[in-house]
Scaffold this motif. Structure first.
Motif, PDB file in Angstrom:
ATOM      1  N   ARG A 175       0.719  -1.163  -0.065  1.00 15.24           N
ATOM      2  CA  ARG A 175      -0.089   0.078  -0.035  1.00 15.24           C
ATOM      3  C   ARG A 175       0.959   1.327  -0.015  1.00 15.24           C
ATOM      4  O   ARG A 175       0.686   2.457  -0.737  1.00 15.24           O
ATOM      5  CB  ARG A 175      -1.064  -0.053   1.335  1.00 15.24           C
ATOM      6  CG  ARG A 175      -2.053  -1.107   0.943  1.00 15.24           C
ATOM      7  CD  ARG A 175      -2.684  -1.114   2.202  1.00 15.24           C
ATOM      8  NE  ARG A 175      -3.527   0.203   2.533  1.00 15.24           N
ATOM      9  CZ  ARG A 175      -4.088   0.591   3.859  1.00 15.24           C
ATOM     10  NH1 ARG A 175      -4.176  -0.411   4.756  1.00 15.24           N
ATOM     11  NH2 ARG A 175      -4.591   1.785   3.958  1.00 15.24           N
ATOM     12  N   ARG A 178       4.001   1.471  -1.254  1.00 11.61           N
ATOM     13  CA  ARG A 178       4.804   1.689  -2.588  1.00 11.61           C
ATOM     14  C   ARG A 178       3.627   2.082  -3.402  1.00 11.61           C
ATOM     15  O   ARG A 178       3.995   3.086  -4.339  1.00 11.61           O
ATOM     16  CB  ARG A 178       5.073   0.392  -3.068  1.00 11.61           C
ATOM     17  CG  ARG A 178       6.524  -0.080  -2.288  1.00 11.61           C
ATOM     18  CD  ARG A 178       6.856  -1.533  -2.837  1.00 11.61           C
ATOM     19  NE  ARG A 178       8.039  -2.040  -1.963  1.00 11.61           N
ATOM     20  CZ  ARG A 178       9.373  -1.906  -2.488  1.00 11.61           C
ATOM     21  NH1 ARG A 178       9.370  -1.374  -3.568  1.00 11.61           N
ATOM     22  NH2 ARG A 178      10.278  -2.438  -1.548  1.00 11.61           N
ATOM     23  N   ALA A 179       2.227   1.411  -3.468  1.00  9.34           N
ATOM     24  CA  ALA A 179       1.423   2.188  -4.296  1.00  9.34           C
ATOM     25  C   ALA A 179       1.283   3.737  -4.197  1.00  9.34           C
ATOM     26  O   ALA A 179       1.048   4.300  -5.145  1.00  9.34           O
ATOM     27  CB  ALA A 179      -0.027   1.305  -4.407  1.00  9.34           C
ATOM     28  N   ALA A 180       0.755   4.097  -2.900  1.00  8.98           N
ATOM     29  CA  ALA A 180       0.742   5.545  -2.704  1.00  8.98           C
ATOM     30  C   ALA A 180       1.877   6.487  -3.202  1.00  8.98           C
ATOM     31  O   ALA A 180       1.741   7.609  -3.671  1.00  8.98           O
ATOM     32  CB  ALA A 180       0.600   5.611  -1.185  1.00  8.98           C
ATOM     33  N   GLN A 237       4.085   5.923  -5.589  1.00  6.64           N
ATOM     34  CA  GLN A 237       4.055   5.805  -6.643  1.00  6.64           C
ATOM     35  C   GLN A 237       2.860   6.762  -7.441  1.00  6.64           C
ATOM     36  O   GLN A 237       3.149   7.437  -8.413  1.00  6.64           O
ATOM     37  CB  GLN A 237       4.030   4.268  -7.494  1.00  6.64           C
ATOM     38  CG  GLN A 237       4.110   4.249  -9.003  1.00  6.64           C
ATOM     39  CD  GLN A 237       3.993   2.847  -9.431  1.00  6.64           C
ATOM     40  OE1 GLN A 237       3.521   1.820  -8.664  1.00  6.64           O
ATOM     41  NE2 GLN A 237       4.406   2.743 -10.649  1.00  6.64           N
ATOM     42  N   ALA A 238       1.703   6.538  -6.938  1.00  5.14           N
ATOM     43  CA  ALA A 238       0.892   7.680  -7.309  1.00  5.14           C
ATOM     44  C   ALA A 238       1.092   9.005  -7.224  1.00  5.14           C
ATOM     45  O   ALA A 238       1.030   9.741  -8.006  1.00  5.14           O
ATOM     46  CB  ALA A 238      -0.566   7.238  -6.815  1.00  5.14           C
ATOM     47  N   ARG A 239       1.744   9.307  -6.020  1.00  4.03           N
ATOM     48  CA  ARG A 239       2.221  10.484  -5.749  1.00  4.03           C
ATOM     49  C   ARG A 239       3.613  11.089  -6.744  1.00  4.03           C
ATOM     50  O   ARG A 239       3.331  12.325  -7.085  1.00  4.03           O
ATOM     51  CB  ARG A 239       2.764  10.729  -4.223  1.00  4.03           C
ATOM     52  CG  ARG A 239       3.208  12.087  -3.743  1.00  4.03           C
ATOM     53  CD  ARG A 239       1.641  12.993  -3.481  1.00  4.03           C
ATOM     54  NE  ARG A 239       2.371  14.047  -2.964  1.00  4.03           N
ATOM     55  CZ  ARG A 239       1.176  14.590  -2.194  1.00  4.03           C
ATOM     56  NH1 ARG A 239      -0.055  14.553  -2.280  1.00  4.03           N
ATOM     57  NH2 ARG A 239       1.865  15.862  -1.453  1.00  4.03           N
ATOM     58  N   GLN A 288       3.832  10.255  -9.874  1.00  3.03           N
ATOM     59  CA  GLN A 288       3.073  10.494 -11.223  1.00  3.03           C
ATOM     60  C   GLN A 288       2.595  11.704 -11.332  1.00  3.03           C
ATOM     61  O   GLN A 288       2.246  12.244 -12.371  1.00  3.03           O
ATOM     62  CB  GLN A 288       2.304   9.254 -11.438  1.00  3.03           C
ATOM     63  CG  GLN A 288       3.072   7.798 -11.657  1.00  3.03           C
ATOM     64  CD  GLN A 288       1.891   6.854 -11.906  1.00  3.03           C
ATOM     65  OE1 GLN A 288       0.732   7.039 -11.902  1.00  3.03           O
ATOM     66  NE2 GLN A 288       2.551   5.560 -12.362  1.00  3.03           N
ATOM     67  N   LEU A 289       2.084  12.471 -10.141  1.00  6.91           N
ATOM     68  CA  LEU A 289       1.470  13.628 -10.052  1.00  6.91           C
ATOM     69  C   LEU A 289       2.498  14.937 -10.526  1.00  6.91           C
ATOM     70  O   LEU A 289       2.239  15.932 -10.828  1.00  6.91           O
ATOM     71  CB  LEU A 289       0.779  14.145  -8.827  1.00  6.91           C
ATOM     72  CG  LEU A 289      -0.291  13.147  -8.576  1.00  6.91           C
ATOM     73  CD1 LEU A 289      -1.017  13.525  -7.091  1.00  6.91           C
ATOM     74  CD2 LEU A 289      -1.288  13.391  -9.461  1.00  6.91           C
TER      75      LEU A 289
END
Length: 104
Positions: free
Chosen positions: A10, A12-14, A16-18, A20-21
């Motif tokens: 979770r 790592r996913a957070a 990575q999403a941050r 990409q912004l």
């Protein structure tokens, strides 16, 4: 240990999403300030340097004027005369030559 694996996924996913912004435009340096504030800052800096230089020059002039007074240019006279001003009036009595010869 099974609880840590889903938590790590979770995180790592957070992250990575941050990540990409953020774009290349966000990473470019900002523009320097322009307009009246830039001129005001420069003017304040110039004035503060000018005031400091004027104060230093005034202090140097005061020091030079007080250091070169005519009273200090000549050495001070001695506190007392180097030789006596009045000759001694009393004399020490000398023994008589006959008294010195008679003592055995």
């Amino acid at each position: 240990m099974s609880n840590q694996a889903p938590l790590e996924e979770r995180l790592r996913a957070a992250l990575q999403a941050r990540g990409q912004l953020i774009s290349a435009h966000d990473l470019s340096p900002g523009r320097p300030p322009t307009g009246s504030t830039w001129g005001t800052r420069r003017m304040r800096r110039v004035l503060s340097v000018a005031v400091a230089a004027t104060a230093a020059a005034a202090a140097a002039i005061v020091i030079v004027l007080f250091a070169a007074t005519p009273d200090r240019s000549h050495p001070a006279p001695p506190a007392r005369p180097s030789r006596p001003t009045v000759a001694p009036t009393t004399t020490v009595p000398q023994p008589e030559p006959s008294a010195v010869a008679s003592v055995p």
